[in-house]
Design a protein around this motif. Structure first.
Motif, PDB file in Angstrom:
ATOM      1  N   ASP A  36      22.042  44.090  18.469  1.00 60.69           N
ATOM      2  CA  ASP A  36      21.674  43.274  19.630  1.00 60.69           C
ATOM      3  C   ASP A  36      21.490  41.796  19.299  1.00 60.69           C
ATOM      4  OD1 ASP A  36      21.617  45.780  20.699  1.00 60.69           O
ATOM      5  OD2 ASP A  36      19.447  45.885  20.944  1.00 60.69           O
ATOM      6  N   ASP A  37      20.868  41.509  18.157  1.00 58.92           N
ATOM      7  CA  ASP A  37      20.521  40.130  17.828  1.00 58.92           C
ATOM      8  C   ASP A  37      21.470  39.482  16.828  1.00 58.92           C
ATOM      9  OD1 ASP A  37      18.239  40.426  19.447  1.00 58.92           O
ATOM     10  OD2 ASP A  37      17.124  41.307  17.772  1.00 58.92           O
ATOM     11  N   VAL A  38      22.606  40.126  16.580  1.00 63.11           N
ATOM     12  CA  VAL A  38      23.548  39.625  15.580  1.00 63.11           C
ATOM     13  C   VAL A  38      24.696  38.879  16.252  1.00 63.11           C
ATOM     14  CG1 VAL A  38      25.139  40.274  13.726  1.00 63.11           C
ATOM     15  CG2 VAL A  38      22.986  41.529  14.021  1.00 63.11           C
ATOM     16  N   GLU A  39      24.985  37.690  15.731  1.00 71.24           N
ATOM     17  CA  GLU A  39      26.130  36.920  16.223  1.00 71.24           C
ATOM     18  C   GLU A  39      27.313  37.180  15.299  1.00 71.24           C
ATOM     19  OE1 GLU A  39      26.440  35.199  18.975  1.00 71.24           O
ATOM     20  OE2 GLU A  39      24.375  35.670  19.572  1.00 71.24           O
ATOM     21  N   PHE A  40      28.221  38.030  15.762  1.00 74.45           N
ATOM     22  CA  PHE A  40      29.395  38.368  14.974  1.00 74.45           C
ATOM     23  C   PHE A  40      30.494  37.323  15.143  1.00 74.45           C
ATOM     24  CE2 PHE A  40      27.837  42.854  15.162  1.00 74.45           C
ATOM     25  CZ  PHE A  40      27.902  43.125  13.811  1.00 74.45           C
TER      26      PHE A  40
END
Length: 285
Positions: A36-40
């Motif tokens: 949810d909080d990861v910027e891929f």
């Protein structure tokens, strides 16, 4: 391996993130759930669970898949995915990869019908994973031990994959390295490498500044710990339940650190690359 293969990455820790990004960099399509909080990177599509499964033929679960035997390991999401028949049925037609899958298989009989691969059981994975584990153990020792590793008296209990790598690294730093083993052949190799060999049943007899345990069964029980002639730093690298009696160590006021899953903590990028390459090897076989 098919060039147009699509991978779905479900949950996990920093290793899964690094692995997903590396797979995408190789040109494969990657869907991800549980971050949810990861910027891929833009090449990775964050999606809901059902969409990931629908669009991907290969599903990669975490290492370990579950910590409690009930929920999928999702360090970067508040959503709890229950591992039950419904979850297993979603993956019936998929090729599923994961690490330490034993608890997962107990959650549903449907897993008997699913094409699964536990990459953590592969020899190449275990050997390569020994390097970040050993480096992580040394990092802990350098932080927690008040002296220098150079010149310190170190015991490495066990001469398996991790023991071999760790002993060599400690020796290179200048530590005085003692290594335990059960087999005479291993003791001969230990001696030939310049370390001091001892039988594993004798680990409580010497004076050590730092003890690294790699043996996954009870070696340092209460009776052994009571024989300690000094106050060593003990770093237990073995999988749960470990090789050191934690309750006894606490009562004897010994400095024990249980160091689990070090590759994911100290070198997630390298650990993710190892997982990726092991999965690629499986797909090519």
């Amino acid at each position: 391996m098919k060039e147009n293969r699509t991978f779905g990455v479900l949950g996990g820790d920093g290793r899964q993130i690094a692995m997903a990004e590396s797979i995408a960099a190789d040109g494969f399509s990657v869907y991800a759930f549980g971050f949810d909080d990861v910027e891929f990177h833009e090449m990775i599509r964050k999606s809901e669970l059902e969409e990931v499964v629908k669009n991907c033929e290969s599903i990669i679960l975490p290492l370990p898949v579950t910590s409690d035997g009930i929920h999928l390991k999702t360090d970067y999401s508040k959503k709890q995915i229950v591992l039950d028949d419904n979850f297993a049925e979603l993956l019936l037609e998929k090729q599923v990869f994961g690490g330490k899958m034993g608890l997962l298989f107990q959650t549903s009989r449907q897993w008997d019908r699913i094409n699964t691969h536990d990459y953590s059981l592969r020899e190449e994975f275990a050997v390569r994973n020994a390097v970040p584990t050993a480096e992580g153990a040394i990092e802990i020792a350098m932080r927690e031990y008040p002296g220098t590793l150079n010149g310190s008296r170190c015991l490495v209990a066990g001469y398996g994959r991790i023991g071999k790598v760790l002993s060599r690294m400690l020796y290179g730093i200048g530590a005085r390295v003692t290594v335990s083993a059960r087999k005479q052949a291993d003791l001969a190799w230990i001696r030939s490498c310049g370390y001091s060999p001892i039988l594993t049943e004798q680990v409580g007899a010497g004076n050590y500044d730092i003890i690294f345990n790699t043996i996954p069964y009870s070696v340092f029980d209460r009776s052994v710990l009571k024989k300690m002639q000094c106050d060593p730093l003990i770093i237990d690298l073995a999988s749960l339940p470990g090789g050191v009696d934690r309750q006894a160590a606490k009562e004897l006021d010994l400095h024990l650190i249980q160091a689990l899953a070090l590759p994911g903590k100290v070198a997630p990028k390298a650990a993710g690359e190892i997982i990726k390459e092991t999965i690629y090897h499986i797909l090519k076989e």
